[in-house]
Design an enzyme around this catalytic site. Structure first.
Site, PDB file in Angstrom:
ATOM      1  N   CYS A   1       0.814  -1.227   0.000  1.00 28.14           N
ATOM      2  CA  CYS A   1       0.000   0.000   0.000  1.00 28.14           C
ATOM      3  C   CYS A   1       0.842   1.270   0.000  1.00 28.14           C
ATOM      4  O   CYS A   1       0.334   2.355  -0.276  1.00 28.14           O
ATOM      5  CB  CYS A   1      -0.940   0.017   1.199  1.00 28.14           C
ATOM      6  SG  CYS A   1      -1.988  -1.438   1.293  1.00 28.14           S
TER       7      CYS A   1
ATOM      8  N   HIS B   1      -3.262   7.259   2.388  1.00 27.97           N
ATOM      9  CA  HIS B   1      -3.652   5.917   1.958  1.00 27.97           C
ATOM     10  C   HIS B   1      -5.030   5.617   2.551  1.00 27.97           C
ATOM     11  O   HIS B   1      -5.295   5.928   3.723  1.00 27.97           O
ATOM     12  CB  HIS B   1      -2.621   4.902   2.449  1.00 27.97           C
ATOM     13  CG  HIS B   1      -3.047   3.496   2.254  1.00 27.97           C
ATOM     14  ND1 HIS B   1      -3.551   3.042   1.058  1.00 27.97           N
ATOM     15  CD2 HIS B   1      -3.091   2.432   3.108  1.00 27.97           C
ATOM     16  CE1 HIS B   1      -3.866   1.770   1.185  1.00 27.97           C
ATOM     17  NE2 HIS B   1      -3.603   1.379   2.417  1.00 27.97           N
TER      18      HIS B   1
ATOM     19  N   ASN C   1      -9.864  -0.040   0.006  1.00 25.43           N
ATOM     20  CA  ASN C   1      -8.398   0.021   0.011  1.00 25.43           C
ATOM     21  C   ASN C   1      -7.874  -0.547  -1.311  1.00 25.43           C
ATOM     22  O   ASN C   1      -7.933  -1.757  -1.537  1.00 25.43           O
ATOM     23  CB  ASN C   1      -7.875  -0.784   1.208  1.00 25.43           C
ATOM     24  CG  ASN C   1      -6.363  -0.763   1.314  1.00 25.43           C
ATOM     25  OD1 ASN C   1      -5.667  -0.360   0.391  1.00 25.43           O
ATOM     26  ND2 ASN C   1      -5.847  -1.225   2.443  1.00 25.43           N
TER      27      ASN C   1
HETATM   28  O1  UT7 Z   1      -3.557  -1.126   3.905  1.00 25.63           O
HETATM   29  C1  UT7 Z   1      -2.684  -1.629   4.875  1.00 25.63           C
HETATM   30  C2  UT7 Z   1      -3.064  -1.201   6.197  1.00 25.63           C
HETATM   31  N1  UT7 Z   1      -4.280  -1.882   6.622  1.00 25.63           N
HETATM   32  C3  UT7 Z   1      -4.929  -1.356   7.626  1.00 25.63           C
HETATM   33  O2  UT7 Z   1      -4.527  -0.309   8.068  1.00 25.63           O
HETATM   34  C4  UT7 Z   1      -6.113  -2.075   8.208  1.00 25.63           C
HETATM   35  C5  UT7 Z   1      -6.051  -1.903   9.708  1.00 25.63           C
HETATM   36  N2  UT7 Z   1      -7.122  -2.570  10.446  1.00 25.63           N
HETATM   37  C6  UT7 Z   1      -8.407  -2.178  10.391  1.00 25.63           C
HETATM   38  O3  UT7 Z   1      -8.773  -1.313   9.614  1.00 25.63           O
HETATM   39  C7  UT7 Z   1      -9.367  -2.783  11.378  1.00 25.63           C
HETATM   40  O4  UT7 Z   1      -8.647  -3.475  12.366  1.00 25.63           O
HETATM   41  C8  UT7 Z   1     -10.410  -3.742  10.733  1.00 25.63           C
HETATM   42  C9  UT7 Z   1     -11.408  -2.933   9.926  1.00 25.63           C
HETATM   43  C10 UT7 Z   1      -9.717  -4.752   9.831  1.00 25.63           C
HETATM   44  C11 UT7 Z   1     -11.175  -4.492  11.814  1.00 25.63           C
HETATM   45  O5  UT7 Z   1     -11.793  -3.566  12.710  1.00 25.63           O
HETATM   46  P1  UT7 Z   1     -11.680  -3.780  14.292  1.00 25.63           P
HETATM   47  O6  UT7 Z   1     -12.463  -2.710  14.898  1.00 25.63           O
HETATM   48  O7  UT7 Z   1     -10.211  -3.852  14.589  1.00 25.63           O
HETATM   49  O8  UT7 Z   1     -12.429  -5.154  14.483  1.00 25.63           O
HETATM   50  P2  UT7 Z   1     -11.862  -6.538  15.068  1.00 25.63           P
HETATM   51  O9  UT7 Z   1     -10.859  -7.118  14.124  1.00 25.63           O
HETATM   52  O10 UT7 Z   1     -11.443  -6.313  16.470  1.00 25.63           O
HETATM   53  O11 UT7 Z   1     -13.159  -7.421  15.045  1.00 25.63           O
HETATM   54  C12 UT7 Z   1     -14.270  -7.130  15.873  1.00 25.63           C
HETATM   55  C13 UT7 Z   1     -15.344  -8.181  15.624  1.00 25.63           C
HETATM   56  C14 UT7 Z   1     -14.837  -9.610  15.723  1.00 25.63           C
HETATM   57  O12 UT7 Z   1     -15.836 -10.380  16.326  1.00 25.63           O
HETATM   58  P3  UT7 Z   1     -15.693 -10.817  17.872  1.00 25.63           P
HETATM   59  O13 UT7 Z   1     -14.443 -11.617  17.933  1.00 25.63           O
HETATM   60  O14 UT7 Z   1     -15.615  -9.541  18.653  1.00 25.63           O
HETATM   61  O15 UT7 Z   1     -16.937 -11.594  18.112  1.00 25.63           O
HETATM   62  C15 UT7 Z   1     -14.703 -10.036  14.272  1.00 25.63           C
HETATM   63  O16 UT7 Z   1     -14.866 -11.422  14.097  1.00 25.63           O
HETATM   64  O17 UT7 Z   1     -15.886  -8.041  14.300  1.00 25.63           O
HETATM   65  C16 UT7 Z   1     -15.839  -9.307  13.634  1.00 25.63           C
HETATM   66  N3  UT7 Z   1     -15.639  -9.066  12.220  1.00 25.63           N
HETATM   67  C17 UT7 Z   1     -16.655  -8.866  11.357  1.00 25.63           C
HETATM   68  N4  UT7 Z   1     -17.981  -8.838  11.520  1.00 25.63           N
HETATM   69  C18 UT7 Z   1     -18.736  -8.583  10.434  1.00 25.63           C
HETATM   70  C19 UT7 Z   1     -14.469  -8.979  11.550  1.00 25.63           C
HETATM   71  N5  UT7 Z   1     -14.706  -8.728  10.244  1.00 25.63           N
HETATM   72  C20 UT7 Z   1     -16.049  -8.650  10.101  1.00 25.63           C
HETATM   73  C21 UT7 Z   1     -16.890  -8.400   9.011  1.00 25.63           C
HETATM   74  N6  UT7 Z   1     -18.226  -8.364   9.221  1.00 25.63           N
HETATM   75  N7  UT7 Z   1     -16.425  -8.159   7.775  1.00 25.63           N
END
Ligand code: UT7
Length: 333
Positions: free
Chosen positions: A113, A258, A288
């Site tokens: 990225c 980005h 992204n």
């Molecule tokens: O381009 C390179 C750089 N990339 C980035 O900068 C991405 C950085 N990370 C992020 O943007 C975020 O961490 C995410 C958007 C990927 C995830 O958001 P989060 O607030 O960190 O959520 P999480 O990973 O802590 O997940 C929270 C919950 C989980 O469920 P439990 O374990 O709390 O029951 C996940 O299983 O959300 C669940 N979850 C989803 N639910 C519905 C994860 N993905 C999804 C989804 N739909 N697509």
């Protein structure tokens, strides 16, 4: 004094749009979750018969047209991509051929990225060293071809597209002020696509659940850890680049970040004391697009007539590696 100037800007997004609701039919997710956690509402997906080089060629052609140049005026093509058509030859050589160029150097760079930010720093350095007068720099990706469409943690985040700039080294006011780049390979396992893949060709169509490629793990990410590190390092690098070139944050007109997650973009803008309307925001419509996201965001504010000559732009990106960086540009077009 001579500087590297952006004299043409272009972008291209594949026709097919996949909304969050479309995605919810493929994987266990919802429009609400994706919007709330990422700011994404839709993404563009490459057509079955298209290659990354096709997206790059269209963006490059638009940037050349915008600069009032033909391919014969160009001394080099650099394509930043993580999703090349093939393992080799380079996507840049495909783009050279498709644009009707011949003879001059063309090569790819890979910083995921951060590819465009790295590319801008690299080309600027080469131009300052006297290697080239005019370069076509493109960020192009078909991320949909390296996603696991059964993994909701990753497949909802990415989209396909290409953005491009024509760079000219000339004696004029403004231009690229300078750049800062970083990488820390000790974090390499937090965001990766570890399987060797046969290039992002249509033969590797992961959306087609009937092919062998469907569901094979490709992009893997520990989202939470990447998120925290990205917010911290982007906050640091934007201040580092300002300090290096002795510029106050209050002098900035535009943040061109980005487009990974609206929450990350807003956190960086806040650290710079910038309001949301000073931020180029495309994550909602493009998701992204990896190396394409910064030039596509630039193209977006440029085509909307929002960027004025003399304004100061800060470009930044964070990527797998981890690799991150920033460029400062005084707009001169
Ligand atoms: O381009 C390179 C750089 N990339 C980035 O900068 C991405 C950085 N990370 C992020 O943007 C975020 O961490 C995410 C958007 C990927 C995830 O958001 P989060 O607030 O960190 O959520 P999480 O990973 O802590 O997940 C929270 C919950 C989980 O469920 P439990 O374990 O709390 O029951 C996940 O299983 O959300 C669940 N979850 C989803 N639910 C519905 C994860 N993905 C999804 C989804 N739909 N697509």
């Amino acid at each position: 004094m001579k500087h590297t100037h952006i004299i043409g800007v272009g972008g291209y997004l594949p026709e097919h749009i996949m909304t969050n609701d479309d995605l919810a039919k493929v994987v266990d997710t919802s429009d609400d979750w994706i919007r709330e956690r990422t700011g994404i509402t839709q993404r563009h997906i490459i057509a079955k018969d298209e290659y990354t080089s096709d997206l790059a060629t269209r963006a490059g052609a638009q940037a050349l047209e915008d600069a009032g140049m033909s391919i014969n005026d160009i001394d080099a093509i650099v394509v930043a991509t993580t999703t090349p058509d093939m393992i080799f030859p380079s996507t840049a050589s495909m783009v050279q051929h498709k644009l009707g160029g011949k003879g001059f150097p063309a090569w790819d760079i890979q910083a995921v990225c951060s590819g465009f930010v790295y590319g801008l720093a690299q080309v600027d350095g080469m131009m300052r060293g006297g290697m080239f007068k005019r370069v076509l720099l493109i960020g192009a990706e078909s991320m949909s071809r390296i996603l696991d469409w059964q993994d909701r943690n990753t497949c909802v985040l990415f989209g396909d597209g290409a953005g491009a700039v024509v760079l000219e080294y000339k004696d004029d006011e403004g231009g690229i002020i300078g750049s800062v780049l970083h990488c820390d390979g000790s974090y390499r396992d937090l965001l990766r696509a570890k399987h060797a893949h046969p290039g992002a060709s249509p033969h590797n169509d992961r959306l087609d659940m009937n092919t062998d490629a469907a569901g094979v793990a490709a992009v893997e990410m520990k989202g939470n850890e990447v998120f925290r590190f990205a917010v911290t390092k982007l906050g640091e690098v934007v201040h580092e680049v300002l300090e290096k070139y002795d510029i106050k944050q209050s002098e900035l007109d535009w943040l061109v970040p980005h487009q990974a997650n609206i929450r990350i973009l807003k956190a960086t803008a806040k650290k710079l004391g910038m309001s949301t309307d000073q931020v180029a925001l495309t994550v909602s419509k493009h998701a992204n697009t990896s190396a394409a996201s910064v030039p596509l965001a630039l193209n977006d504010i440029y085509r909307a007539g929002k960027v004025q000559k003399g304004q100061l732009l800060l470009l930044e990106a964070f990527a797998g590696g981890f690799a991150w960086g920033a460029n400062l540009v005084r707009w001169s077009k």
